[in-house]
Enzyme design. Structure first.
Site, PDB file in Angstrom:
ATOM      1  N   CYS A  67       0.675  -1.363   0.123  1.00 41.74           N
ATOM      2  CA  CYS A  67       0.001   0.085   0.008  1.00 41.74           C
ATOM      3  C   CYS A  67       0.893   1.365  -0.067  1.00 41.74           C
ATOM      4  CB  CYS A  67      -1.029   0.011   1.289  1.00 41.74           C
ATOM      5  SG  CYS A  67      -1.804   1.386   1.430  1.00 41.74           S
ATOM      6  N   CYS A 200      -5.096   6.262  -3.342  1.00 37.92           N
ATOM      7  CA  CYS A 200      -4.403   4.950  -3.138  1.00 37.92           C
ATOM      8  C   CYS A 200      -3.008   5.020  -3.908  1.00 37.92           C
ATOM      9  CB  CYS A 200      -5.095   4.038  -4.111  1.00 37.92           C
ATOM     10  SG  CYS A 200      -4.340   2.459  -4.583  1.00 37.92           S
ATOM     11  N   GLY A 201      -2.077   4.919  -2.874  1.00 40.00           N
ATOM     12  CA  GLY A 201      -0.718   5.212  -3.399  1.00 40.00           C
ATOM     13  C   GLY A 201      -0.162   4.347  -4.635  1.00 40.00           C
TER      14      GLY A 201
END
Length: 261
Positions: A67, A200-201
């Site tokens: 993540c 959202c990385g």
């Protein structure tokens, strides 16, 4: 903590005593009955030369490979509670990740992306889609759109997330709008959260790399996510191969406390 609006419960598990069951993760992440979060991150002792080990659980209780927003938070968390240096390394199922702190900003050296697939024509439950795919630590499908505000992210995102093309693991779904030669807007439907998140990385990285591949531009790419935060993705590109991928963005502390589980 939150990274660009993507929020997480951070737990120091260097003792190894914390063993969360899926139902406990779901309850902690419940925004009405628990703390409320998109996921949970455990900081554990590293091995094989890494400073730490990062374990990430989505709010459905399932463990994920990586993540990006969580990893930036992880780097600052490790610095705060474990006296980690400004340059820190940690293990993930997606590979070794390195982070460098610049105040509230963190730059991540990402694992090398793989499985780039361009111009996939799909017939989904929400309609026909022409999309692109890349694994930026976790699998991501990227769909360019003309006006991102008009996209039904929950409906189209769920259809792409569960499409047979990406089974059995499924994929996160990103919708991108071009805003400049090296600038895009992104909205993401996250697998495991099963809804749109504020950021959202790994989705930001995947979207930027797909944009670079289809628009034939070099980095860095500036990316604005649903929360309004801006992130930057840089890379080296040879043909269709990306290396030395970095993600820079915020990582902020919200509060700390204790919960009985």
């Amino acid at each position: 903590m939150n990274g660009a609006g993507n929020d997480f419960v951070m737990i120091d598990n260097r003792s190894g005593d914390v063993r969360l069951q899926p139902e406990q993760i779901v309850r902690i992440c419940d925004r009405h009955r628990g703390v409320g979060a998109d996921g949970i991150l455990l900081l554990e002792n590293g091995s094989n030369g890494a400073d730490f080990r990062m374990r990430y659980y989505n709010r459905d209780g399932g463990e994920a490979e990586m993540c990006g927003n969580g990893a930036r938070c992880f780097a600052r968390f490790a610095n705060k509670i474990a006296a980690a240096p400004a340059r820190v390394s940690f293990q993930t199922p997606a590979g070794l990740i390195r982070g460098e702190l610049h105040g509230e900003l963190v730059t991540l050296q990402m694992s090398e992306p793989k499985d780039l697939r361009l111009n996939l024509d799909l017939v989904t439950s929400a309609g026909n889609e022409r999309v692109h795919f890349i694994n930026s630590g976790v699998p991501h499908v990227v769909a360019p759109v003309s006006k991102i505000e008009d996209v039904d992210v929950r409906k189209r995102g769920a259809a792409l997330r569960y499409d047979k093309e990406f089974s059995p693991a499924g994929a996160n779904a990103n919708f991108i709008e071009k805003r400049g030669a090296k600038e895009i807007l992104v909205r993401t439907y996250e697998r495991g959260v099963e809804d749109e998140t504020l950021a959202c990385g790994t989705g930001v990285v995947a979207s930027a790399l797909i944009f670079a591949a289809t628009e034939k531009v070099a980095g860095p790419i500036r990316v604005t996510v649903r929360s309004g935060s801006e992130l930057s993705v840089d890379f080296e590109k040879t043909g269709q191969k990306f290396t030395n991928v970095t993600l820079t963005g915020p990582a902020e502390f919200a509060f700390e406390g204790t919960i009985e589980i």
